[in-house]
Enzyme design. Structure first.
Site, mmCIF file in Angstrom:
data_model
loop_
_atom_site.group_PDB
_atom_site.id
_atom_site.type_symbol
_atom_site.label_atom_id
_atom_site.label_comp_id
_atom_site.label_asym_id
_atom_site.label_seq_id
_atom_site.Cartn_x
_atom_site.Cartn_y
_atom_site.Cartn_z
ATOM 1 C CE LYS A 82 -2.193 -1.551 3.706
ATOM 2 N NZ LYS A 82 -1.599 -2.906 3.765
ATOM 3 C CB THR A 83 3.739 2.308 2.147
ATOM 4 O OG1 THR A 83 3.007 1.895 3.290
ATOM 5 C CG2 THR A 83 4.487 3.588 2.435
ATOM 6 C CG ASP A 127 0.289 2.840 7.150
ATOM 7 O OD1 ASP A 127 -0.671 2.236 6.632
ATOM 8 O OD2 ASP A 127 1.352 2.283 7.459
ATOM 9 C CB THR A 176 -4.772 -3.711 8.364
ATOM 10 O OG1 THR A 176 -4.970 -3.001 9.579
ATOM 11 C CG2 THR A 176 -3.325 -3.610 7.935
ATOM 12 N NE ARG A 235 6.740 -4.531 5.440
ATOM 13 C CZ ARG A 235 5.663 -3.841 5.777
ATOM 14 N NH1 ARG A 235 4.757 -4.390 6.557
ATOM 15 N NH2 ARG A 235 5.494 -2.612 5.349
#
Ligand code: ADP
Length: 355
Positions: A82-83, A127, A176, A235
């Protein structure tokens, strides 16, 4: 809504020597490593093809109109990009991005400061946006909708109301937990997208790309062996490639083959579903102590010594999507697939016959 602010709130936050922006470099988790491998454009951003196509069209349209992009909301488990995607969008739009997170915007002055520091066209990335408090949310509404801040300043008799114009900006929110976002905030996003878990092939591409940047020698089979155990998450794939590379260097000639990857991941206790010891402890607890469930999330968290948020945000999404866990109104239940995966022979009576 009006915001009561003391005079200090009108000073630009940087001039006060305090900036609520969390710079990308201060985000936790091996920052240098993460920053150097983070894709910067759509070509290096692997997977999420449907989302990328939609975004490319929105970006092209915004550029043609010479207007900022609509506000965007991305949701999905942590580590899915997302980032990174927000950074890619900024790059594609040719604008700067300010990155912060809801817990850093606790006081009205934090959110006011960051909004007032924005320049025209810039992107503000927040975020964990579901964690914004009510006051911050209400400051955001007119800012998102009409690019204004409504504020009152001064005390009692000297109170003044101000409508402060803001430059047109794009807010990108990431969460999330889309379900925990308030309706009015969610409605103010023009584009809402869910990020999907990545396929094994996509993760193998992420791994090969990362290995290339870090000068790690890896075979295609080695990349797939790591991809299989990466829980659909870039990640995690990137973390594992680094760990496996350490093992390859110390125990072998440095090259990651399928065999080296599998041996190393076995030592790290990551099984062939990508489950780690916390996931297994969670499933085993429900099987052994609660006959397969249902059992409440708080009970699970207390018993395995993890906090509820970690279980909900990090462990559960993958266990649910892998079909190992089920969420029911009375709590969490494990599926027959989890019994099989963990080599239990006896299913609870209600699940017998499901094999
Ligand atoms: P999130 O914001 O969803 O928690 P991030 O954007 O921080 O996830 O991504 C975590 C890491 O995974 C990044 O450092 C990046 O290198 C990698 N990554 C995420 N998405 C992709 C992708 N689509 N292609 C390649 N690498 C990715």
């Amino acid at each position: 809504m009006s915001i009561i602010a003391d005079d200090n709130d009108f000073i630009h936050p940087e001039k006060k020597g305090k900036n609520p922006v969390i710079k990308p470099e201060s985000i936790e988790y091996d920052k240098n490593f993460e920053n150097c491998i983070r894709p910067k454009n759509f070509d290096s951003y692997i997977g999420q093809s449907a989302l990328k196509e939609t975004l490319k069209i929105s970006i092209a349209a915004a550029k043609k109109r010479e207007l900022p992009l609509d506000h965007l909301l991305f949701y999905g488990p942590p580590g899915l990009g997302k980032t990174t995607l927000a950074g890619v969008i900024a790059e594609q739009m040719g604008v700067d991005i300010k990155i912060t997170s809801a817990p850093a915007l606790e006081r009205p002055r934090d959110i006011i400061g960051i909004l007032m520091s924005l320049k025209g066209g810039e992107i503000l990335f927040i975020d964990e946006i579901h964690r914004l408090n009510k006051v911050a949310e209400e400051i955001l509404y007119p800012a998102m909708e009409d690019f204004f801040l409504d504020m009152t300043t001064g005390k009692s008799q000297t109170v003044k109301t101000l409508r402060v114009p803001l430059p047109k900006f794009t807010l990108i929110g990431a969460t999330t937990k889309a379900g925990e976002l308030s309706g009015p905030l969610r409605d103010r996003f023009g584009i809402i997208h869910r990020l999907e878990f990545y396929t094994e092939d996509e993760l193998a591409q992420v791994i090969t790309r990362t290995a290339g940047i870090l000068n790690i020698d890896i075979t295609e089979e080695g990349a797939h062996a790591i991809a299989k155990r990466s829980r659909g998450t870039p990640r995690i794939a990137n973390r594992l490639v680094k760990r496996v590379s350490d093992y390859a260097l110390v125990k072998h000639d440095g090259k990651i083959t399928e065999d080296v990857a599998n041996k190393s991941l076995d030592i790290l206790k990551i099984d062939n579903f990508g489950l780690d010891s916390t996931d297994r402890a969670l499933l085993k607890l429900i099987i052994e102590k609660y006959d397969g469930g249902p059992v409440g999330i708080e009970t699970i968290a207390a018993a395995i010594g993890e906090d509820v948020r970690t279980i909900e945000d990090v462990c559960e999404p993958y266990l649910l999507q892998a079909g190992l866990l089920q969420r029911t109104p009375r709590g969490r239940k494990v599926s027959p697939a989890a019994y099989r995966h963990l080599h239990y022979k006896n299913l609870p009576p209600e699940q017998q016959g499901l094999f």
